[in-house]
Design a protein around this motif. Structure first.
Motif, PDB file in Angstrom:
ATOM      1  N   LEU A  19       1.054  -1.002  -0.222  1.00  0.00           N
ATOM      2  CA  LEU A  19       0.280   0.036   0.163  1.00  0.00           C
ATOM      3  C   LEU A  19       0.829   1.459   0.013  1.00  0.00           C
ATOM      4  CD1 LEU A  19      -2.519  -1.183   2.781  1.00  0.00           C
ATOM      5  CD2 LEU A  19      -2.689  -1.411   0.106  1.00  0.00           C
ATOM      6  N   GLU A  20       2.046   1.118   0.215  1.00  0.00           N
ATOM      7  CA  GLU A  20       3.091   2.024   0.276  1.00  0.00           C
ATOM      8  C   GLU A  20       4.379   1.682  -0.323  1.00  0.00           C
ATOM      9  OE1 GLU A  20       5.404   3.818   4.238  1.00  0.00           O
ATOM     10  OE2 GLU A  20       3.066   4.331   4.080  1.00  0.00           O
ATOM     11  N   GLU A  21       4.965   2.331  -1.014  1.00  0.00           N
ATOM     12  CA  GLU A  21       6.298   1.898  -1.581  1.00  0.00           C
ATOM     13  C   GLU A  21       7.326   1.363  -0.478  1.00  0.00           C
ATOM     14  OE1 GLU A  21       8.555   0.807  -4.894  1.00  0.00           O
ATOM     15  OE2 GLU A  21       6.491   1.947  -4.949  1.00  0.00           O
ATOM     16  N   GLY A  22       7.605   0.048  -0.641  1.00  0.00           N
ATOM     17  CA  GLY A  22       8.508  -0.643   0.100  1.00  0.00           C
ATOM     18  C   GLY A  22       7.891  -1.048   1.355  1.00  0.00           C
ATOM     19  N   ALA A  23       6.625  -1.102   1.492  1.00  0.00           N
ATOM     20  CA  ALA A  23       6.198  -1.390   2.666  1.00  0.00           C
ATOM     21  C   ALA A  23       4.737  -2.393   2.553  1.00  0.00           C
ATOM     22  CB  ALA A  23       5.784  -0.445   3.646  1.00  0.00           C
ATOM     23  N   ASP A  24       4.451  -3.292   3.276  1.00  0.00           N
ATOM     24  CA  ASP A  24       3.366  -4.138   3.142  1.00  0.00           C
ATOM     25  C   ASP A  24       2.536  -4.067   4.697  1.00  0.00           C
ATOM     26  OD1 ASP A  24       3.709  -5.114   0.732  1.00  0.00           O
ATOM     27  OD2 ASP A  24       4.764  -7.061   1.310  1.00  0.00           O
ATOM     28  N   TYR A  25       1.291  -3.870   4.311  1.00  0.00           N
ATOM     29  CA  TYR A  25       0.472  -3.780   5.332  1.00  0.00           C
ATOM     30  C   TYR A  25      -0.935  -4.851   5.014  1.00  0.00           C
ATOM     31  CZ  TYR A  25       2.775   0.618   6.356  1.00  0.00           C
ATOM     32  OH  TYR A  25       3.517   1.663   6.609  1.00  0.00           O
ATOM     33  N   ALA A  26      -1.269  -5.179   6.218  1.00  0.00           N
ATOM     34  CA  ALA A  26      -2.703  -5.969   6.573  1.00  0.00           C
ATOM     35  C   ALA A  26      -3.764  -5.151   6.568  1.00  0.00           C
ATOM     36  CB  ALA A  26      -2.541  -7.099   7.200  1.00  0.00           C
ATOM     37  N   VAL A  27      -4.913  -5.038   6.023  1.00  0.00           N
ATOM     38  CA  VAL A  27      -5.921  -4.399   6.609  1.00  0.00           C
ATOM     39  C   VAL A  27      -7.017  -5.233   6.912  1.00  0.00           C
ATOM     40  CG1 VAL A  27      -7.673  -2.604   5.948  1.00  0.00           C
ATOM     41  CG2 VAL A  27      -5.375  -2.613   4.919  1.00  0.00           C
TER      42      VAL A  27
END
Length: 112
Positions: A19-27
């Motif tokens: 969701l952001e360059e270089g970072a993964d998130y779980a929603v």
């Protein structure tokens, strides 16, 4: 362009992807009804959010943000994305097979 995978986990859903360059998130997507005072989930959800927001450890997920649909039915918790699934699911699978968690399995899970 970002790819998102949607996986249902009971009464919530996990949307994972960059969701952001270089970072993964779980929603984690939850019904806003979980926050209603008469909901049996309300106290647990508020506690979960408070704990995850203050956790700052490399081996624990963190709550980065929370927001809701202005007029929709959902609440969204933006969490640290971790590969490998949920610990509870993994433990339930072991119980379902009738075998105990072995020491190597416990070590692998703990290291993650």
């Amino acid at each position: 362009k970002h790819e998102l995978d949607l996986a249902s986990t009971g009464q919530s859903s996990i949307v994972a992807g960059c969701l952001e360059e270089g970072a993964d998130y779980a929603v984690k997507v939850l019904p806003k009804a979980f926050l209603a005072k008469d909901s049996p989930h309300s106290k647990n959800l508020v506690n979960e959010m408070a704990i995850l927001q203050h956790v700052d450890h490399p081996n624990c997920i963190k709550l980065h943000d929370a927001f809701e649909d202005a007029e929709g039915p959902n609440l969204y918790l933006v969490l640290t994305y971790v590969e490998g699934g949920e610990l509870l699911t993994m433990l339930q699978e072991h119980i379902g097979t009738g075998r105990c968690l072995t020491e190597p399995d416990a070590k692998r899970i703990t290291i993650q």
